[in-house]
Scaffold this motif. Sequence first.
Motif, PDB file in Angstrom:
ATOM      1  N   ASP A   1       0.864  -1.159   0.140  1.00  0.00           N
ATOM      2  CA  ASP A   1       0.163   0.062  -0.033  1.00  0.00           C
ATOM      3  C   ASP A   1       1.006   1.324   0.043  1.00  0.00           C
ATOM      4  O   ASP A   1       0.525   2.224  -0.490  1.00  0.00           O
ATOM      5  N   ILE A   2       1.942   1.133   0.696  1.00  0.00           N
ATOM      6  CA  ILE A   2       2.848   2.343   0.744  1.00  0.00           C
ATOM      7  C   ILE A   2       3.323   2.644  -0.596  1.00  0.00           C
ATOM      8  O   ILE A   2       3.465   3.750  -1.147  1.00  0.00           O
ATOM      9  N   GLN A   3       3.833   1.484  -1.371  1.00  0.00           N
ATOM     10  CA  GLN A   3       4.154   1.834  -2.553  1.00  0.00           C
ATOM     11  C   GLN A   3       3.148   2.338  -3.517  1.00  0.00           C
ATOM     12  O   GLN A   3       3.412   3.172  -4.360  1.00  0.00           O
ATOM     13  N   LEU A   4       2.042   1.788  -3.538  1.00  0.00           N
ATOM     14  CA  LEU A   4       0.827   2.151  -4.043  1.00  0.00           C
ATOM     15  C   LEU A   4       0.724   3.728  -4.131  1.00  0.00           C
ATOM     16  O   LEU A   4       0.546   4.618  -4.819  1.00  0.00           O
ATOM     17  N   LEU A   5       0.719   4.281  -2.958  1.00  0.00           N
ATOM     18  CA  LEU A   5       0.534   5.752  -2.491  1.00  0.00           C
ATOM     19  C   LEU A   5       1.756   6.382  -3.105  1.00  0.00           C
ATOM     20  O   LEU A   5       1.414   7.497  -3.560  1.00  0.00           O
TER      21      LEU A   5
ATOM     22  N   TYR B   1      11.316   0.677   0.387  1.00  0.00           N
ATOM     23  CA  TYR B   1      12.474  -0.378   0.107  1.00  0.00           C
ATOM     24  C   TYR B   1      13.004  -0.404   1.549  1.00  0.00           C
ATOM     25  O   TYR B   1      13.554  -1.524   1.374  1.00  0.00           O
ATOM     26  N   VAL B   2      13.096   0.235   2.206  1.00  0.00           N
ATOM     27  CA  VAL B   2      13.918   0.087   3.592  1.00  0.00           C
ATOM     28  C   VAL B   2      13.002  -0.751   4.595  1.00  0.00           C
ATOM     29  O   VAL B   2      13.798  -1.532   5.230  1.00  0.00           O
TER      30      VAL B   2
ATOM     31  N   PRO C   1       7.153  15.510  -6.101  1.00  0.00           N
ATOM     32  CA  PRO C   1       8.447  14.340  -6.154  1.00  0.00           C
ATOM     33  C   PRO C   1       9.108  13.965  -4.884  1.00  0.00           C
ATOM     34  O   PRO C   1       9.710  13.186  -4.598  1.00  0.00           O
ATOM     35  N   PHE C   2       9.133  15.243  -3.876  1.00  0.00           N
ATOM     36  CA  PHE C   2       9.751  14.862  -2.607  1.00  0.00           C
ATOM     37  C   PHE C   2       9.188  13.716  -1.903  1.00  0.00           C
ATOM     38  O   PHE C   2       9.735  12.845  -1.342  1.00  0.00           O
ATOM     39  N   ALA C   3       7.778  13.713  -1.824  1.00  0.00           N
ATOM     40  CA  ALA C   3       6.976  13.073  -1.094  1.00  0.00           C
ATOM     41  C   ALA C   3       7.265  11.355  -1.638  1.00  0.00           C
ATOM     42  O   ALA C   3       7.209  10.411  -1.233  1.00  0.00           O
ATOM     43  N   HIS C   4       7.123  11.636  -3.221  1.00  0.00           N
ATOM     44  CA  HIS C   4       7.259  10.329  -3.843  1.00  0.00           C
ATOM     45  C   HIS C   4       8.454   9.706  -3.679  1.00  0.00           C
ATOM     46  O   HIS C   4       8.562   8.437  -3.244  1.00  0.00           O
ATOM     47  N   PHE C   5       9.749  10.364  -3.324  1.00  0.00           N
ATOM     48  CA  PHE C   5      11.149   9.514  -3.106  1.00  0.00           C
ATOM     49  C   PHE C   5      11.118   9.197  -1.920  1.00  0.00           C
ATOM     50  O   PHE C   5      11.436   8.160  -1.839  1.00  0.00           O
TER      51      PHE C   5
END
Lengths: 304, 298, 253
Positions: C179-183, C201-202, C190-194
């Motif tokens: 879900d986090i990846q979906l979000l 991944y962590v 872009p900052f939030a995306h990154f």
Amino acid sequence: MRPIKIEKLTKIYPKFFGNSTKAIDNVTMSVEQGEIFGFLGPNGAGKTTLLKMLAGLLYPTSGQIWILGQTMHSFSAKQSMGFLSENPSFYNHLSGFELLDFASALFGMPAEKKTKRINALLQKVGLGESGNIRISDYSKGMIQRLGIAQALVNNPELLILDEPLSGLDPIGRKEFKEIILSLKEEGKTVFFSTHILADVERICDRVGILHKGKLLRIGELNILLSERQRSISLSFKPSEHRKTPSLPDAKLTAEGYWNITVNGEKLQKVVASLLKDGAHIISIIPETVSLEDFFVSEIEKNET
Amino acid sequence: MRKWLFPTLIIFGFLVIFFIQNRIDENKEQYSLLKELLYFPSGKFVEQASIGYNELFADIIWLRAVQYFGEHQMTDRKFKYLYHILDILTTLDKKFIHSYTFGGFLLESSAGESENTDKLLHKGEFYNPESWEIPFVRAFIYYFFRNNDKISVLFFLRSSKKPGAPDMSRRFAGFTFQKLGAKLKALNLWKELYRLSNNPVEKETAFRYLNEITMLIQMDSLQVALNEYMQKKGEFPKSMQEMINSSFLRKKPKPPWKDEYFYIDTQRDRIWCTYLDKVQSPILKRMMESKSEQGTVK
Amino acid sequence: MKLRTIILNTFKEAVRKKLLLIVIGFSLLLLAASGVLVPLSLGEESKIIMDFGLGSISIFGILLAILIGSQSVFNELERKTIYFIISKPVRRETFIIGKFLGLLLTFTTVIFILVVWFYVILFVLTGLHPASILISVFLSYLEIVIITAFCIFFSTFTSPIFSSLFTFLLFVVGRLAPDIQLLASKTANPFAHFSLQLVYYVIPNLSNFNVRGMVVHSELVSHNHILFTIAYAFIYTIILLVSSSEIFRRKDL
């Protein structure tokens, strides 16, 4: 090679708020081969901190430690060393025998004759009957004995013991002192700490006094004690026709005779004066400086 | 030197993790997210497992449900697991009215699962006896999708009796009683829905239907004109312009879409619209069929 | 070898804990209880029993790992039993790894018992004994391995309460990783995306280990997925153990 050599050892515990505490303050000392060294200090002096650093459990802030010629934390130092922490606790789910077995394995000792060795060790510390009892059922005294046993598993050259006599009854204390003396006879070096002064009497070759992280005094016990000028306690009865003696410092005791304390130099004069007055001298007793007095006075000196 | 060994190892480790995870993600099936839900035997199990955080879990599942619907709407239009998801959703949060109404609506219109729709909405009424929205949606579905006026009236009435029910419910009950043509009723219904809905998907759907029905109504009146022409002139006109010229039509009608227009299908002698040539819609089909049953708008 | 000694000691200690027996007993009971649902399931027995079984094994495994794991290192520190070991010629890393493997040995034994019991019940009630169940259990097991590593990690520096709390939070977040990846993929900024991608991944992506649904519906789990997931679990665990060893190495005891 000295078993323990400490140079300018300091341990500071940093704190976010307020002042950091200096647990050990620039201590330099060493312990000689084959001696029994008693490390004295009131509670909170830093004794345990120092011993833990020797055992490789704490890291010094600065300074150096050499154990048996090796730097701290080296495996070979730990191989020939035995450590007993204060108020030790061991895995409750094991029996005494299993714990010593575990310890042997940690030293990498061979499995042959293991049982014999462990039983002999249990016998030596007075736990011959209790080897198969679970440690959770051990009394304080038994745990202490087991503690000494696990420190001896590898037949070490050096023993570092933190308050080894704590929690023991008088008989236990006597037995322990005897064990320590016997270790010396085997050529081992023993370094132990305590806050009970009576523990060091009779068995220690040298003592050191630690207070607030500082090493105050170190040396042979009787030499330290003899530093103080000897006082002499003189008891007498004045002659019949002199109800009160001419000596101003004399005190009347409850038993009816008089007592005065003089230092060694004045003794001759006082005796001569009393005899001249016709007083009857009952006793002349030199006061030995008790270790307690010595200890307390050193502490008080450091407080100021 | 030694100091940097540890952080370097950790960063390197996470880089490897990054690569591995990417490969796993590429490999995974598209909707594995929702397949997790299939593990749960029923909404009841999920409810117990949520240990009190029902609404939170319901929200999470709602997000996934919307995602699921969206993806399938764009692709294969198959909604095999929609009911299952809605069942879990409405068990976790029984008062989440929108999941009944919107869910039921989708279930009927896009998935075509009438039985499940009834099950879902019945459950909704059971847990939300005071809600006017749920019986309203049921009425709507019977009325519009199932062409069952009799039952829809009952539900419109039921809805209108609930506390806080809008006039709309009663109005539609009324409409259904009137012997108006099916299309006018529908038109009004869609107008209301468009006006009142906050859900963009709902609004969009309503708007589309609104336009389509308008087109059909226009076509009906055009057809009437066409038939009159036939009666009077004895033959079908060749074009709309002819009808206007002979005063059977006042002006050229325009369907609701910019690029579409009406024309006469000379092969079948009927009015047609270019929109119908482009779009396939089951609803439209049904409307056309009912048109042939009921005749034209009166 | 010294490592082996510590492993075995940890295992013995864990096994003699009452908590372990309670959890095992409870899960055996629960697995058997799924049999009660059979008459209610209207022909779906196998699905329900498998659902219950796989779910229970997973949940109890994780529970066990968190409860027992978070106590382990800290209790040693708290009760000073650690002095006994570290004052002897044993590396600090050996201690950490020994504790970890000892716990793992314990949990493996428990899972093994549960799986055998589950197979028996499944076979008795439905006559099925699909091998795919083992795949699902194996991946659940890998999840437990990572959770255990987290417990060891946290318990090198916090109390059992916080350690179990943090591990549990990571467990929940790890399960919600997709879900986090979906979000992240739907965020415009872009900052939030990154940041979200980084978080994704962590944190340990525990959804990798969940193939229960597929198994219950008799869908095949791809070999690639299994291999990559094993690699993932392995690397992540190594990261945690290395970190734990490092923290422990620098620690004043």
